[in-house]
Write a protein that holds these residues in place. Structure first.
Motif, PDB file in Angstrom:
ATOM      1  N   GLU A 134       0.840  -1.188   0.000  1.00 14.79           N
ATOM      2  CA  GLU A 134       0.000   0.000   0.000  1.00 14.79           C
ATOM      3  C   GLU A 134       0.875   1.237   0.000  1.00 14.79           C
ATOM      4  OE1 GLU A 134      -3.017   0.166   2.939  1.00 14.79           O
ATOM      5  OE2 GLU A 134      -3.529  -1.933   2.704  1.00 14.79           O
ATOM      6  N   LYS A 135       0.308   2.342  -0.493  1.00 18.73           N
ATOM      7  CA  LYS A 135       1.033   3.599  -0.512  1.00 18.73           C
ATOM      8  C   LYS A 135       1.275   4.043   0.923  1.00 18.73           C
ATOM      9  CE  LYS A 135      -0.939   7.528  -1.808  1.00 18.73           C
ATOM     10  NZ  LYS A 135      -1.563   8.546  -2.628  1.00 18.73           N
ATOM     11  N   PRO A 136       2.513   4.361   1.283  1.00 16.91           N
ATOM     12  CA  PRO A 136       2.774   4.764   2.667  1.00 16.91           C
ATOM     13  C   PRO A 136       2.075   6.079   2.991  1.00 16.91           C
ATOM     14  CG  PRO A 136       4.710   5.139   1.292  1.00 16.91           C
ATOM     15  CD  PRO A 136       3.694   4.409   0.456  1.00 16.91           C
ATOM     16  N   GLN A 137       1.531   6.170   4.198  1.00 14.36           N
ATOM     17  CA  GLN A 137       0.832   7.373   4.601  1.00 14.36           C
ATOM     18  C   GLN A 137       1.798   8.318   5.272  1.00 14.36           C
ATOM     19  OE1 GLN A 137      -2.820   7.183   6.436  1.00 14.36           O
ATOM     20  NE2 GLN A 137      -3.722   5.855   4.924  1.00 14.36           N
ATOM     21  N   ASN A 138       1.612   9.596   5.014  1.00 10.87           N
ATOM     22  CA  ASN A 138       2.452  10.610   5.606  1.00 10.87           C
ATOM     23  C   ASN A 138       2.016  10.816   7.051  1.00 10.87           C
ATOM     24  OD1 ASN A 138       4.162  12.692   6.100  1.00 10.87           O
ATOM     25  ND2 ASN A 138       3.151  14.154   4.764  1.00 10.87           N
ATOM     26  N   THR A 139       2.926  10.533   7.997  1.00 10.99           N
ATOM     27  CA  THR A 139       2.577  10.651   9.407  1.00 10.99           C
ATOM     28  C   THR A 139       3.165  11.903  10.035  1.00 10.99           C
ATOM     29  OG1 THR A 139       4.473   9.279   9.994  1.00 10.99           O
ATOM     30  CG2 THR A 139       2.340   8.165   9.721  1.00 10.99           C
ATOM     31  N   GLU A 140       3.869  12.708   9.244  1.00  8.46           N
ATOM     32  CA  GLU A 140       4.441  13.936   9.761  1.00  8.46           C
ATOM     33  C   GLU A 140       3.577  15.122   9.359  1.00  8.46           C
ATOM     34  OE1 GLU A 140       8.508  14.496   8.730  1.00  8.46           O
ATOM     35  OE2 GLU A 140       9.018  12.429   9.142  1.00  8.46           O
ATOM     36  N   ALA A 141       3.473  16.080  10.248  1.00  5.59           N
ATOM     37  CA  ALA A 141       2.729  17.298   9.938  1.00  5.59           C
ATOM     38  C   ALA A 141       3.486  18.091   8.879  1.00  5.59           C
ATOM     39  CB  ALA A 141       2.546  18.142  11.195  1.00  5.59           C
ATOM     40  N   PRO A 142       2.776  18.730   7.960  1.00  9.96           N
ATOM     41  CA  PRO A 142       3.464  19.494   6.920  1.00  9.96           C
ATOM     42  C   PRO A 142       4.239  20.657   7.522  1.00  9.96           C
ATOM     43  CG  PRO A 142       1.106  19.912   6.873  1.00  9.96           C
ATOM     44  CD  PRO A 142       1.338  18.809   7.857  1.00  9.96           C
ATOM     45  N   THR A 143       5.427  20.864   6.986  1.00  9.25           N
ATOM     46  CA  THR A 143       6.214  21.994   7.460  1.00  9.25           C
ATOM     47  C   THR A 143       5.990  23.157   6.510  1.00  9.25           C
ATOM     48  OG1 THR A 143       8.120  21.215   6.201  1.00  9.25           O
ATOM     49  CG2 THR A 143       7.982  20.548   8.507  1.00  9.25           C
ATOM     50  N   GLY A 144       5.806  24.310   7.047  1.00 10.94           N
ATOM     51  CA  GLY A 144       5.560  25.489   6.234  1.00 10.94           C
ATOM     52  C   GLY A 144       5.824  26.725   7.060  1.00 10.94           C
ATOM     53  N   ASP A 145       5.136  27.797   6.724  1.00 13.06           N
ATOM     54  CA  ASP A 145       5.357  29.050   7.435  1.00 13.06           C
ATOM     55  C   ASP A 145       4.410  29.234   8.622  1.00 13.06           C
ATOM     56  OD1 ASP A 145       3.050  29.415   6.029  1.00 13.06           O
ATOM     57  OD2 ASP A 145       3.733  31.145   4.890  1.00 13.06           O
ATOM     58  N   GLY A 146       3.594  28.218   8.930  1.00  9.43           N
ATOM     59  CA  GLY A 146       2.707  28.292  10.080  1.00  9.43           C
ATOM     60  C   GLY A 146       1.416  29.045   9.832  1.00  9.43           C
ATOM     61  N   ILE A 147       1.140  29.377   8.575  1.00 10.09           N
ATOM     62  CA  ILE A 147      -0.074  30.115   8.242  1.00 10.09           C
ATOM     63  C   ILE A 147      -1.038  29.194   7.506  1.00 10.09           C
ATOM     64  CG2 ILE A 147      -1.028  32.060   6.950  1.00 10.09           C
ATOM     65  CD1 ILE A 147       1.684  33.448   7.299  1.00 10.09           C
ATOM     66  N   VAL A 148      -2.275  29.157   7.975  1.00 11.83           N
ATOM     67  CA  VAL A 148      -3.323  28.387   7.305  1.00 11.83           C
ATOM     68  C   VAL A 148      -3.921  29.286   6.234  1.00 11.83           C
ATOM     69  CG1 VAL A 148      -5.537  27.232   7.609  1.00 11.83           C
ATOM     70  CG2 VAL A 148      -3.790  27.047   9.387  1.00 11.83           C
ATOM     71  N   ARG A 149      -3.993  28.789   5.010  1.00  7.17           N
ATOM     72  CA  ARG A 149      -4.527  29.586   3.905  1.00  7.17           C
ATOM     73  C   ARG A 149      -5.842  28.989   3.419  1.00  7.17           C
ATOM     74  NH1 ARG A 149       0.884  30.346   3.707  1.00  7.17           N
ATOM     75  NH2 ARG A 149       1.588  32.469   3.259  1.00  7.17           N
ATOM     76  N   ILE A 150      -6.786  29.891   3.136  1.00  2.88           N
ATOM     77  CA  ILE A 150      -8.093  29.480   2.624  1.00  2.88           C
ATOM     78  C   ILE A 150      -8.270  30.129   1.261  1.00  2.88           C
ATOM     79  CG2 ILE A 150     -10.575  29.435   3.033  1.00  2.88           C
ATOM     80  CD1 ILE A 150      -9.956  29.993   5.999  1.00  2.88           C
ATOM     81  N   GLN A 151      -8.544  29.303   0.252  1.00  2.63           N
ATOM     82  CA  GLN A 151      -8.768  29.845  -1.081  1.00  2.63           C
ATOM     83  C   GLN A 151     -10.012  29.230  -1.695  1.00  2.63           C
ATOM     84  OE1 GLN A 151      -5.222  28.882  -3.235  1.00  2.63           O
ATOM     85  NE2 GLN A 151      -5.754  26.742  -3.512  1.00  2.63           N
ATOM     86  N   ARG A 152     -10.588  29.953  -2.633  1.00  4.12           N
ATOM     87  CA  ARG A 152     -11.761  29.473  -3.363  1.00  4.12           C
ATOM     88  C   ARG A 152     -11.279  28.868  -4.666  1.00  4.12           C
ATOM     89  NH1 ARG A 152     -15.022  34.194  -4.458  1.00  4.12           N
ATOM     90  NH2 ARG A 152     -13.704  34.393  -6.264  1.00  4.12           N
TER      91      ARG A 152
END
Length: 107
Positions: free
Chosen positions: A18-36
């Protein structure tokens, strides 16, 4: 094997993993973005939430809460939360109450 024989089943490839699942939280700039977005959805609009530092059941639980607040459906796809319809303002207010730093992105 005769030359008219066709191979129907083979164990030559072994077990299919099976495809391995990503168990680590994504690393980024700490900002949640909402787009349409409406690309590839037959013209239907969805609000896409990216950059949430959660994975697995925690991400699904947050998605469920957001769907209940908006009174609509949605899904978790590739680490992003998709909520049906344009609910960016409601989602922003809800996520800010949960202590996330939120930005509205795109159009």
């Amino acid at each position: 094997m005769s030359k008219n024989s066709r191979l129907v089943y083979s164990t030559d490839g072994g077990r299919v993993s099976e495809k391995p699942q990503n168990t680590e939280a994504p690393t980024g700039d700490g900002i949640v973005r909402i787009q349409r977005s409406s690309k590839g959805r037959g013209g239907k609009t969805v609000s896409v939430i990216t950059g949430v530092p959660l994975v697995g059941d925690e991400l699904k639980s947050l998605a469920k809460k957001l769907k209940q607040v908006c009174g609509t459906g949605g899904a978790v796809k590739e680490g992003n939360i998709e909520i049906q319809g344009d609910h960016r303002d409601t989602l922003k207010a809800t996520l800010e109450k949960l202590d996330y730093k939120v930005k509205l992105a795109g159009g």
